[in-house]
Scaffold this motif. Structure first.
Motif, mmCIF file in Angstrom:
data_model
loop_
_atom_site.group_PDB
_atom_site.id
_atom_site.type_symbol
_atom_site.label_atom_id
_atom_site.label_comp_id
_atom_site.label_asym_id
_atom_site.label_seq_id
_atom_site.Cartn_x
_atom_site.Cartn_y
_atom_site.Cartn_z
ATOM 1 N N LEU A 100 0.840 -1.206 0.000
ATOM 2 C CA LEU A 100 0.000 0.000 0.000
ATOM 3 C C LEU A 100 0.875 1.255 0.000
ATOM 4 O O LEU A 100 0.531 2.261 -0.624
ATOM 5 C CB LEU A 100 -0.927 0.018 1.217
ATOM 6 N N GLY A 101 2.002 1.180 0.698
ATOM 7 C CA GLY A 101 2.944 2.301 0.678
ATOM 8 C C GLY A 101 3.473 2.551 -0.721
ATOM 9 O O GLY A 101 3.620 3.706 -1.147
ATOM 10 N N LEU A 227 -5.034 4.016 7.045
ATOM 11 C CA LEU A 227 -3.726 4.556 7.401
ATOM 12 C C LEU A 227 -2.721 3.462 7.778
ATOM 13 O O LEU A 227 -1.767 3.717 8.525
ATOM 14 C CB LEU A 227 -3.842 5.573 8.543
ATOM 15 N N GLN A 228 -2.920 2.258 7.255
ATOM 16 C CA GLN A 228 -2.001 1.157 7.555
ATOM 17 C C GLN A 228 -0.872 1.049 6.531
ATOM 18 O O GLN A 228 -0.017 0.168 6.640
ATOM 19 C CB GLN A 228 -2.778 -0.168 7.594
ATOM 20 N N MET A 229 -0.869 1.915 5.546
ATOM 21 C CA MET A 229 0.185 1.875 4.527
ATOM 22 C C MET A 229 1.539 2.168 5.160
ATOM 23 O O MET A 229 1.660 3.032 6.027
ATOM 24 C CB MET A 229 -0.104 2.903 3.437
ATOM 25 N N ASP A 230 2.548 1.451 4.728
ATOM 26 C CA ASP A 230 3.897 1.583 5.284
ATOM 27 C C ASP A 230 4.800 2.219 4.222
ATOM 28 O O ASP A 230 5.463 1.520 3.452
ATOM 29 C CB ASP A 230 4.411 0.213 5.700
ATOM 30 N N ILE A 231 4.822 3.549 4.209
ATOM 31 C CA ILE A 231 5.626 4.268 3.221
ATOM 32 C C ILE A 231 7.117 4.074 3.499
ATOM 33 O O ILE A 231 7.917 3.848 2.580
ATOM 34 C CB ILE A 231 5.267 5.759 3.224
ATOM 35 N N SER A 236 12.378 1.718 2.220
ATOM 36 C CA SER A 236 13.544 0.989 2.723
ATOM 37 C C SER A 236 13.801 -0.286 1.930
ATOM 38 O O SER A 236 14.941 -0.721 1.786
ATOM 39 C CB SER A 236 13.350 0.638 4.202
ATOM 40 N N LEU A 237 12.716 -0.886 1.408
ATOM 41 C CA LEU A 237 12.887 -2.100 0.606
ATOM 42 C C LEU A 237 13.462 -1.801 -0.770
ATOM 43 O O LEU A 237 13.939 -2.685 -1.465
ATOM 44 C CB LEU A 237 11.543 -2.824 0.450
#
Length: 429
Positions: A100-101, A227-231, A236-237
């Motif tokens: 999602l990010g 709002l659970q997206m991990d930007i 970082s990936l």
């Protein structure tokens, strides 16, 4: 309303616009059933995914109506949702918040591109053959997922894939559902896909394959995805390829839909350019970012909007009507969550067939055009990756043109994408 939407100037009325919005909604309402099922495959709560789908469609369509005044509706895109769930999360093992990010970042890039003249250069630099090949390839990718969901295609250690068992009742019902949906669409029945899905689900009741949860209820909680997206995780990936795929497919999908619908509605300028293109793309990119915030894959313009245009829709009031109907749909969560996968899978196959129609417009007399397009279309399902198909298609286009002595025909965007894809394939080994 007259001053804002310019109804009289475009030869329409409020009644006609509302009816056109209803026609568009009925042709794309299947997404509220299909998308939560696909998101569930990525580990996302289906109830939250249902709410996210409805809200993303409502907000995106309202943005298109208010910013660009186009009769074009938005919702989470078919193909991109499958790429999100089956390729990124399922195939690459990327956690869905991180995915999602990546969707949010791609929407942000799309928004930045929409503010600059770069968008026209990028859209115009990509040859039509590759655009058509990408659209068809996404359709084939979607079709493979649909056939697997129907039980018609299964894994086979000797031949990679094989025919499923017709001893399975769900497979038989899925086949009946596909024939029903295809027949209704062929007859021009408005909402044929939705009707087919519902009838197929009802056929599963006597066999215990469909469990009825009711019709109306308050919307499920959005908390599991909001709002659970991990930007930070996406950055970082270093999942540049994933972000690029979301971005380029979103851009091409929206450009194609806007061109097709505005041309049919008579809204295109005489020189072939689109009025308020920047605003339309900002609505699209805004919808993509909002969808990620809510908890669903990329939101795009829907070609089903052509149904509303056919019914007389000419302004944003059509899209605003669609937005209102998606908000009302929030209260149909029990019905949507009652629909089993074997009932929605035929719809995926039908959408795949519709997306493959673009292949007829490829320049079949020109090998340097149709060969890369077909490579693109074939590589997506057989590699089970939209990103791989796009990369191989652009590389093939550039190299075939060079070997044919026609390197001058390769646009700057093609060289950039081909080079980036080659580097990506090399680094991946």
């Amino acid at each position: 309303m007259e001053q804002f939407f310019k109804l009289a100037e475009r030869g329409t009325t409020p009644r006609r616009e509302v009816l056109a919005g209803l026609a568009t909604f009925l042709t794309m309402a299947y997404i509220v059933v299909v998308n939560p099922g696909i998101m569930a495959a990525a580990g996302i709560d289906p109830g939250a995914a249902f709410v996210a789908t409805c809200l993303a469609a409502a907000i995106g369509s309202a943005l298109m109506a208010l910013l660009a005044n186009y009769p074009v509706a938005l919702a989470p895109g078919m193909g991109l949702n499958a790429y999100f769930a089956f390729a990124v999360v399922g195939g690459m093992g990327v956690p869905w918040p991180v995915a999602l990010g990546a969707v949010f970042i791609s929407g942000l890039i799309f928004f930045a591109v929409s503010l600059a003249g770069f968008r026209e250069w990028l859209i115009n630099s990509i040859p039509l053959s590759l655009k058509l090949g990408i659209a068809a390839g996404i359709g084939f990718f979607l079709g493979l997922i649909g056939l697997r969901g129907m039980g018609l295609v299964v894994a086979n250690p000797a031949t990679l894939v094989g025919l499923g068992s017709f001893h399975e009742v769900s497979t038989i019902l899925s086949c009946i559902g596909f024939v029903l949906i295809a027949g209704l669409v062929a007859r021009g029945v408005t909402g044929g896909i939705v009707i087919g899905i519902l009838v197929t689900a009802l056929l599963g009741v006597p066999f215990g394959l469909t469990k009825f949860n009711g019709i109306f209820a308050l919307p499920p909680s959005l908390a599991p995805t909001f709002l659970q997206m991990d930007i930070a995780g996406a950055l970082s990936l270093g999942i540049t390829g994933i972000v690029f795929t979301f971005f380029i497919v979103d851009l091409l999908d929206n450009a194609g839909t806007l061109i097709a619908t505005t041309h049919r509605a008579g809204l295109m300028n005489k020189d072939g350019s689109l009025p308020r293109l920047g605003r339309a793309l900002m609505a699209d990119s805004g919808g993509a970012m909002i969808g990620a915030v809510l908890g669903t894959s990329t939101t795009v313009s829907y070609i089903e909007s052509a149904a509303g245009v056919q019914a007389g829709g000419r302004t944003g009031l059509t899209a605003l009507t669609v937005a209102g109907l998606f908000l009302l749909t929030l209260f149909l969560a029990p019905l949507a969550t009652s629909i089993p996968g074997f009932a929605t899978a035929p719809a995926l196959v039908l959408v795949a067939c519709l997306m493959a129609q673009g292949l007829r417009d490829i320049a079949w007399e020109e090998p340097t055009e149709y060969l890369p397009a077909i490579v693109t279309a074939l590589a997506m399902p057989f590699s089970f990756s939209i990103a791989t198909g796009i990369g191989l298609g652009f590389i093939c286009y550039a190299l075939v043109k060079v070997v044919a002595g026609r390197a001058a025909e390769v646009g700057g965007a093609v060289w950039v994408i081909a080079a980036a894809s080659a580097v990506k394939f090399y680094l991946q080994g």
